[in-house]
Design an enzyme around this catalytic site. Structure first.
Site, PDB file in Angstrom:
ATOM      1  N   TYR A 155       0.845  -1.203   0.000  1.00  0.00           N
ATOM      2  CA  TYR A 155       0.000   0.000   0.000  1.00  0.00           C
ATOM      3  C   TYR A 155       0.883   1.257   0.000  1.00  0.00           C
ATOM      4  O   TYR A 155       0.481   2.316  -0.457  1.00  0.00           O
ATOM      5  CB  TYR A 155      -0.966  -0.016   1.185  1.00  0.00           C
ATOM      6  CG  TYR A 155      -2.163   0.878   0.988  1.00  0.00           C
ATOM      7  CD1 TYR A 155      -3.033   0.692  -0.087  1.00  0.00           C
ATOM      8  CD2 TYR A 155      -2.423   1.927   1.854  1.00  0.00           C
ATOM      9  CE1 TYR A 155      -4.128   1.526  -0.277  1.00  0.00           C
ATOM     10  CE2 TYR A 155      -3.519   2.764   1.683  1.00  0.00           C
ATOM     11  CZ  TYR A 155      -4.358   2.554   0.608  1.00  0.00           C
ATOM     12  OH  TYR A 155      -5.440   3.386   0.421  1.00  0.00           O
ATOM     13  N   LYS A 162      -3.512   8.378   3.416  1.00  0.00           N
ATOM     14  CA  LYS A 162      -4.829   8.124   4.029  1.00  0.00           C
ATOM     15  C   LYS A 162      -4.835   8.563   5.501  1.00  0.00           C
ATOM     16  O   LYS A 162      -5.870   9.001   6.015  1.00  0.00           O
ATOM     17  CB  LYS A 162      -5.199   6.645   3.913  1.00  0.00           C
ATOM     18  CG  LYS A 162      -5.528   6.198   2.491  1.00  0.00           C
ATOM     19  CD  LYS A 162      -6.690   6.957   1.885  1.00  0.00           C
ATOM     20  CE  LYS A 162      -7.167   6.346   0.582  1.00  0.00           C
ATOM     21  NZ  LYS A 162      -8.153   7.183  -0.119  1.00  0.00           N
TER      22      LYS A 162
END
Ligand code: NAD
Length: 254
Positions: A155, A162
């Site tokens: 990720y 995020k």
């Protein structure tokens, strides 16, 4: 209790019928909301327009948040058409491939700035433009992921991006709460979407989530949509500043 009749909603982030934003758009429309939807560019328009027409969207507008003036134009058209906005969904993210696939510590300054601008600062800009249109309060939602809290293999830099998105959600909720504007982040488990296909070995993440979630089920875009419709409704009038997992309980498993 969950009716969205007489509410207007701007949905940003539909690329196709697998998009998280499409699950939300369908659910909001099903509860009676009147929608405006955006598409990234002419190529995306061919996919988004028929979907938007299927659920009776009143406005179907181009929006690339990196093009100066386009976001302002979307809000101008909403002001002209409806004179108000009740619901905003920000469901977009982007990171240049080279940076997305590299180590976090190797992220280029340009790639970092672009990922933060498109995935996070665009939400702040939308909140600013929505504020004067949410005269009677409103609900704003964005979409985050587990990689904000935990190190999720592959990720990479989107994890810190995020984390920033969740933090601005809390600050914005505190700033806009006195005006009756609520700000929340949806937090779905992994879903097979076009954006997800850009993450290396995403199939392994899906398999891990499916086998470890207490419900034994992956989240679907319809699960996310149902939750978004609740958050957008008056039933959730006292819910703000929070990150909401919709993941079959995956995030509680160590
Ligand atoms: P998607 O590819 O369907 O949607 C991503 C959207 O971002 C697209 O509509 C694309 O046009 C838009 N976008 C990218 N750059 C843009 C720009 N410059 N201006 C305007 N729009 C732009 O994929 P998705 O999975 O539905 O992603 C939506 C959101 O959900 C993202 O924030 C993503 O990080 C988040 N999310 C996805 C998952 C997952 O597993 N798919 C899980 C949790 C959170």
């Amino acid at each position: 209790m969950f009716s969205l009749t007489n509410k207007t909603a701007l949905i940003v982030g539909v690329a196709n019928d697998q998009s998280v934003a499409w699950g939300c758009a369908k659910a909001l429309a099903a509860q009676g909301a009147t929608l405006a939807m955006t598409y990234l560019n002419d190529k995306a328009k061919a996919h988004v327009r028929p979907l938007a027409q299927d659920i009776g969207a009143e406005l179907i507008l181009p929006l690339d948040v990196s093009i100066p003036g386009q976001l302002e134009s979307v809000f101008d058209q909403i002001d002209t058409h409806w004179g108000k906005l009740d619901i905003l969904l920000h469901s977009i993210a982007f990171c240049p491939k080279g940076d997305l696939h590299g180590r976090v510590i190797d992220t280029s300054a340009d790639g970092f700035a672009m990922a933060m601008d498109i995935s996070v600062h665009s939400f702040l800009r939308m909140l600013c433009l929505a504020e004067p249109l949410m005269k009677n309060g409103g609900t704003c939602m964005t979409v985050s992921f587990y990689g904000s809290e935990k190190v999720v293999e592959h990720y990479n830099i989107m994890g810190p991006v995020k984390a920033a998105l969740e933090s601005v959600t809390r600050y914005a909720a505190a700033e806009l709460g006195p005006k009756g504007i609520r700000v929340n982040a949806l937090f779905p488990g992994p879903l097979s979407t076009r954006a997800a296909s850009g993450i290396d070995h995403f199939d392994q993440l899906l398999a891990h989530a499916a086998s470890h979630a207490p419900t034994g089920m992956l989240a679907t875009i319809d699960d996310v949509g149902a939750y978004a419709a609740f958050l957008a409704s008056d039933a959730a009038r006292n819910v703000t500043g929070t990150v909401h997992p919709i993941d079959g309980g995956y995030q509680i498993i160590g």
